[in-house]
Design an enzyme around this catalytic site. Structure first.
Site, short mmCIF file in Angstrom:
data_model
loop_
_atom_site.label_atom_id
_atom_site.label_comp_id
_atom_site.label_asym_id
_atom_site.label_seq_id
_atom_site.Cartn_x
_atom_site.Cartn_y
_atom_site.Cartn_z
N GLU A 93 0.75 -1.29 0.16
CA GLU A 93 0.02 -0.02 -0.05
C GLU A 93 0.89 1.15 0.10
O GLU A 93 2.04 1.55 0.38
CB GLU A 93 -0.84 0.07 1.18
CG GLU A 93 -0.26 -0.14 2.34
CD GLU A 93 -1.03 -0.33 3.77
OE1 GLU A 93 -2.07 -0.92 3.55
OE2 GLU A 93 -0.60 0.27 4.78
N CYS B 49 3.71 8.48 0.58
CA CYS B 49 4.34 7.67 1.67
C CYS B 49 4.66 6.38 0.74
O CYS B 49 3.47 5.64 0.65
CB CYS B 49 3.29 7.81 2.71
SG CYS B 49 3.99 6.95 4.11
N CYS C 180 7.47 -6.62 6.48
CA CYS C 180 8.61 -5.87 7.02
C CYS C 180 9.29 -7.23 7.98
O CYS C 180 8.43 -7.69 8.73
CB CYS C 180 8.55 -4.65 7.81
SG CYS C 180 9.94 -4.12 8.47
N CYS D 121 8.22 -4.85 14.78
CA CYS D 121 8.20 -3.91 15.80
C CYS D 121 6.80 -4.33 16.45
O CYS D 121 5.56 -4.72 15.61
CB CYS D 121 8.04 -2.47 15.40
SG CYS D 121 9.56 -1.94 14.58
N CYS E 162 3.37 -2.37 15.18
CA CYS E 162 3.24 -1.84 13.92
C CYS E 162 2.50 -3.13 13.18
O CYS E 162 2.80 -4.34 13.09
CB CYS E 162 4.65 -1.81 13.18
SG CYS E 162 4.55 -1.55 11.41
N GLY F 155 7.78 -1.62 5.17
CA GLY F 155 9.15 -2.16 4.99
C GLY F 155 9.97 -1.16 5.70
O GLY F 155 9.88 -0.02 6.10
N SER G 175 12.69 7.00 6.03
CA SER G 175 12.56 6.81 7.49
C SER G 175 13.12 5.48 7.59
O SER G 175 12.82 4.63 6.89
CB SER G 175 11.10 6.90 7.88
OG SER G 175 10.82 6.59 8.98
N SER H 82 12.90 6.48 13.48
CA SER H 82 11.78 6.01 14.24
C SER H 82 12.55 5.68 15.74
O SER H 82 12.99 4.46 15.84
CB SER H 82 11.23 4.84 13.78
OG SER H 82 10.60 5.31 12.57
N LEU H 83 12.35 6.58 16.86
CA LEU H 83 12.91 6.09 18.15
C LEU H 83 12.00 5.53 18.85
O LEU H 83 12.39 4.43 19.27
CB LEU H 83 13.59 7.47 18.46
CG LEU H 83 14.40 7.18 19.90
CD1 LEU H 83 15.69 6.73 19.74
CD2 LEU H 83 14.61 8.75 20.67
N HIS H 84 11.06 5.96 19.39
CA HIS H 84 9.83 5.43 20.04
C HIS H 84 10.05 5.01 21.50
O HIS H 84 9.22 4.77 22.28
CB HIS H 84 9.16 4.24 19.19
CG HIS H 84 9.02 4.46 18.06
ND1 HIS H 84 8.60 5.77 17.69
CD2 HIS H 84 9.05 3.75 16.66
CE1 HIS H 84 8.18 5.66 16.08
NE2 HIS H 84 8.46 4.55 15.81
N ASN I 111 -1.62 4.84 16.62
CA ASN I 111 -2.61 4.29 15.89
C ASN I 111 -2.94 2.92 16.23
O ASN I 111 -2.23 1.93 15.97
CB ASN I 111 -2.44 4.46 14.16
CG ASN I 111 -3.24 5.24 13.52
OD1 ASN I 111 -4.47 5.17 13.49
ND2 ASN I 111 -2.91 5.94 12.57
N CYS J 87 0.65 2.56 8.73
CA CYS J 87 1.54 1.54 8.10
C CYS J 87 1.22 0.25 8.09
O CYS J 87 0.65 -0.45 9.31
CB CYS J 87 2.81 1.68 9.01
SG CYS J 87 4.31 0.64 8.62
N1 SAH Z 1 10.38 0.79 8.62
C1 SAH Z 1 10.86 2.24 8.75
C2 SAH Z 1 9.58 3.09 7.78
C3 SAH Z 1 8.20 2.70 7.88
S1 SAH Z 1 7.38 2.57 9.06
C4 SAH Z 1 10.62 2.95 10.25
O1 SAH Z 1 9.98 2.16 10.71
O2 SAH Z 1 10.90 4.00 10.24
C5 SAH Z 1 6.74 4.36 9.09
C6 SAH Z 1 6.28 5.03 10.44
O3 SAH Z 1 5.22 4.60 10.85
C7 SAH Z 1 7.54 4.88 11.51
O4 SAH Z 1 7.74 5.81 12.37
C8 SAH Z 1 6.81 3.98 12.40
O5 SAH Z 1 7.40 3.71 13.74
C9 SAH Z 1 5.38 4.25 12.40
N2 SAH Z 1 4.19 3.24 12.78
C10 SAH Z 1 4.27 2.14 12.80
N3 SAH Z 1 3.17 1.46 13.48
C11 SAH Z 1 2.52 2.58 13.78
C12 SAH Z 1 1.28 2.79 14.48
N4 SAH Z 1 0.48 2.01 15.07
N5 SAH Z 1 0.93 4.12 15.00
C13 SAH Z 1 1.62 5.13 14.51
N6 SAH Z 1 2.80 5.21 13.77
C14 SAH Z 1 3.30 4.06 13.48
FE1 SF4 Z 2 9.13 -2.48 10.04
FE2 SF4 Z 2 9.02 0.18 10.24
FE3 SF4 Z 2 6.68 -1.29 10.86
FE4 SF4 Z 2 9.02 -1.61 12.50
S1 SF4 Z 2 7.70 0.17 12.12
S2 SF4 Z 2 8.00 -3.33 11.65
S3 SF4 Z 2 10.53 -1.15 11.01
S4 SF4 Z 2 7.64 -1.03 9.02
#
Ligand code: SAH
Ligand code: SF4
Length: 344
Positions: A94, A107, A114, A118, A121, A161, A193, A216-218, A292, A334
């Site tokens: 997507e 985007c 992926c 995480c 995600c 991804g 990213s 993406s630190l989190h 989200n 995502c």
């Molecule tokens: N893999 C890369 C790029 C794709 S993810 C990365 O992790 O940076 C794109 C962004 O969406 C990242 O910052 C990721 O942490 C965020 N993301 C993933 N799941 C999410 C969710 N449930 N709510 C908000 N942001 C989310």
């Molecule tokens: Fe992959 Fe980014 Fe999702 Fe983590 S947040 S599973 S690195 S797409």
């Protein structure tokens, strides 16, 4: 299954080479073809009217131009659009299109699924199918531009991804988007990213085009980040921050840091303090993003907490912004559409 030849995979140099050697055509034909594809979004050779008819016939199968096949799209109340595409092998991915006034951002996905898993995600939960080719990545932008009838101003590699686990294709896509003879998009309009792939960040630091970097630190400590993002076990925060410092020294660029706010998980005052300590000495801008909801274990932080977290960072000298959610009603975070289609 053999991957089909896709002309969207070609770099400008490869276009010139194929046209002048394999097809024995003058160089300007490569420029004409690129102009049709990347600027006019015409993918059917038979519609390329400044190319002689007999030549079009020959090129149609020699140079197959294969954008992704459109499956569905949804439009959110806030104007965010989400597209689902399919490739020749049935793989689906997507792409999200964000609109902010007349500022548009695509985007793009770089992998189908992926491998990094995480915990928050949806993409991570849906498993990993394969890397996308350069043409499959660029094709998402071109296909969207064709459907929308306009050029999209910005690209972020923030779809499905991990872009820095697909560096070869990623770097090719960036060069193609940037090339004046192809999509002619400024490098500053392109953002990569990453979840923190150290060798990829170092490779990006050496890459000649000044694209933007978002990390993406989190979570600001290894214990918590290991739980949220298993990739942290391979590339912990120490080496990650060192790589960011090298990147910043080489490029002089400010780095964007993404921080999803998850209730009672990473939104405590000490997390703000640890974040400031971790990133001190780096030029960063933090985006605080509402989580989200995709899994039951996590909820979004309440707005009061987010405000306090943001104010604490500001007091410690870290510029930050609380982002508004986009496209929640269509699950534009995502990986969510694909999960729905798969029924899991
Ligand atoms: N893999 C890369 C790029 C794709 S993810 C990365 O992790 O940076 C794109 C962004 O969406 C990242 O910052 C990721 O942490 C965020 N993301 C993933 N799941 C999410 C969710 N449930 N709510 C908000 N942001 C989310
Ligand atoms: Fe992959 Fe980014 Fe999702 Fe983590 S947040 S599973 S690195 S797409």
């Amino acid at each position: 299954m053999n991957e089909p030849f896709n002309a969207l995979d070609l770099s400008y140099e490869e276009w010139i080479d194929i046209c002048t050697t394999r097809l024995a055509l003058p160089r300007y034909r490569a420029d004409q073809l690129c102009q049709w594809i990347y600027q006019k979004k015409v993918f059917n050779v038979h519609e390329m009217t400044n190319i002689p008819k007999e030549l079009r016939e020959r090129l149609a199968y020699e140079l197959m131009i294969l954008p992704p096949v459109h499956v569905t799209e949804e439009t959110s109340r806030d104007g965010t659009k989400k597209f689902l595409w399919q490739f020749y092998d049935g793989v689906r991915i997507e792409t999200v299109l964000l609109t902010h006034g007349n500022h548009t951002t695509a985007c793009l996905s770089t992998q189908a699924g992926c491998p990094l898993n995480c915990s928050f995600c949806a993409t991570g939960k849906s498993g990993f199918a394969r890397n996308l080719t350069a043409g499959e990545i660029t094709g998402q932008l071109l296909a969207m531009e064709k459907r929308m009838g306009t050029n999209i101003a910005n690209v972020v590699f923030m779809g499905m991804g991990e872009p820095l686990l697909n560096c070869e294709a990623l770097f090719k896509v960036i060069s193609t988007l940037n090339s004046p003879k192809m999509r002619n998009m400024g490098a500053r309009h392109i953002t990569v990213s990453t979840s923190g792939i150290v060798p990829g960040i170092l490779a990006l630091a050496d890459f000649p085009l000044p694209v933007r970097l978002s990390v993406s630190l989190h979570a600001p400590n290894d214990g918590l980040r290991n739980k949220l993002m298993p990739v942290n076990k391979k590339y912990p925060l120490g080496p990650l921050v060192d790589a960011l410092k090298i990147y910043q020294k080489k490029t002089g660029e400010r780095i964007t840091v993404e921080y999803i706010m998850i209730r009672n998980v990473n939104d405590e005052p000490e997390h703000a303090y640890e974040t400031a300590a971790l990133l001190s000495g780096l030029g960063v801008y933090i985006n605080l993003i509402p989580y989200n909801p995709v899994v039951d274990d996590y909820q979004r932080s309440n707005p009061e907490r987010v405000k306090n977290f943001s104010a604490a960072l500001t007091r410690m000298g870290i510029e930050n912004e609380i982002r508004r959610e986009k496209g929640t009603d269509i699950n534009a975070a995502c990986g969510q559409l694909r999960r729905k289609e798969q029924g899991n």
